[in-house]
Write an enzyme that holds these catalytic residues in place. Structure first.
Site, mmCIF file in Angstrom:
data_model
loop_
_atom_site.group_PDB
_atom_site.id
_atom_site.type_symbol
_atom_site.label_atom_id
_atom_site.label_comp_id
_atom_site.label_asym_id
_atom_site.label_seq_id
_atom_site.Cartn_x
_atom_site.Cartn_y
_atom_site.Cartn_z
ATOM 1 C CG HIS A 1 -3.940 6.719 0.236
ATOM 2 N ND1 HIS A 1 -3.447 6.191 -0.941
ATOM 3 C CD2 HIS A 1 -2.909 6.645 1.133
ATOM 4 C CE1 HIS A 1 -2.195 5.828 -0.782
ATOM 5 N NE2 HIS A 1 -1.840 6.084 0.467
ATOM 6 C CG HIS B 1 -1.763 1.220 1.372
ATOM 7 N ND1 HIS B 1 -1.679 2.079 2.440
ATOM 8 C CD2 HIS B 1 -2.729 1.722 0.560
ATOM 9 C CE1 HIS B 1 -2.561 3.052 2.285
ATOM 10 N NE2 HIS B 1 -3.207 2.864 1.154
ATOM 11 C CB SER B 2 0.775 4.247 0.346
ATOM 12 O OG SER B 2 1.066 5.623 0.257
ATOM 13 C CE1 TYR B 3 9.185 3.674 1.681
ATOM 14 C CE2 TYR B 3 7.988 2.398 3.327
ATOM 15 C CZ TYR B 3 9.179 2.765 2.734
ATOM 16 O OH TYR B 3 10.368 2.232 3.190
ATOM 17 N N GLY C 1 4.690 0.233 -2.177
ATOM 18 C CA GLY C 1 4.937 -0.174 -3.555
ATOM 19 C C GLY C 1 6.422 -0.246 -3.845
#
Length: 254
Positions: free
Chosen positions: A212, A74-76, A78
């Site tokens: 998000h 998730h988010s960072y 990745g």
């Protein structure tokens, strides 16, 4: 049964998956949702030395004990799952980029999302980035707007070390390109200035009509998409096995 390894993003902890984990487990799947170094039960380990490489090591140590992992970032995260897959491509059955940074080899968070340069410049004591502030709806706190959910989310947030944003991703293993990918985009309440890179033509794209932190706001729908991704990998694997071992005419497979 599939094995899911759920990796949280910046500032969060493994607790952010608490609404998704039981849904996957009740469907018969194995689920791991660790907190990265510096977060949750590991918050006491936060230091200037913690960075992307630390978090890649965290996840790789767990992934190397598992097989056919559906690796979700998730988010960072990745960035994290990309380098983990580069290191252990034979352990990963599917990569899921959940509203996530999608890097190329050698890139940092700043390359993927240039606004993170400002976060580095404003870091506390030169190395700690506090969680982003809550904004008016529909943006909220990472897309979460329900007051009870916001309070719960706040209870798990920690500062992010700048080395997470400065250290590069390693994606130089050609085997990574063969790992199936699903990209899930959260399409409601997106902040201005946040742009997404095009999804690779070979990847699957799904969308969720929420902010998000979809694991908090739409856990059932997210769990369904994760199971769908796992099933797609299983189907592709079965097709590959049949192609490699065709049944001769007039015979039956056992």
């Amino acid at each position: 049964m599939s094995t899911f390894l759920l990796v949280h993003g910046a500032w969060h902890s493994g607790r952010c998956w608490d609404r998704v984990v039981p849904l996957l487990e009740s469907a018969g799947h194995r689920v791991f949702a660790p907190s990265l170094t510096g977060y949750g039960e590991k918050a006491h380990l936060l230091s200037p030395d913690v960075g992307l490489d630390t978090h890649v090591d965290d996840v790789a140590r767990l992934a190397e004990t598992l097989d056919d992992v559906v690796l979700v970032g998730h988010s960072y995260a990745g960035l994290v799952i990309s380098s983990v897959a580069n290191r252990l491509p034979d352990r990963i059955a599917h990569l899921v980029y959940l509203d996530a940074m999608v890097p190329e080899d050698g890139e940092t968070a700043v390359d993927v999302l240039p606004f993170t340069k400002q976060l580095i410049d404003d870091a506390v004591d030169g190395w700690r980035v506090p969680p982003l502030p809550e904004l008016p709806p529909p943006l909220g706190l990472f897309g979460v707007t329900d007051p009870e959910d916001v309070a719960w989310l706040r209870s798990m947030l920690s500062d992010q070390p700048v080395n997470c944003l400065r250290q590069p991703v390693h994606l130089d293993n050609p085997a990574v390109r063969a790992i199936p990918q699903t990209h899930i985009h959260c399409v409601a309440g997106r902040p201005e200035g946040i742009t997404r890179r095009p999804v690779p033509a070979t990847a699957r794209l799904r969308e969720l009509p929420t902010g998000h932190d979809c694991m908090i706001t739409m856990p059932a729908e997210l769990a369904g998409l994760l199971v769908e991704a796992a099933q797609a990998s299983e189907a592709a694997s079965s097709t590959s096995v049949r192609a490699a071992n065709p049944v001769a005419p007039g015979t039956t497979s056992s």
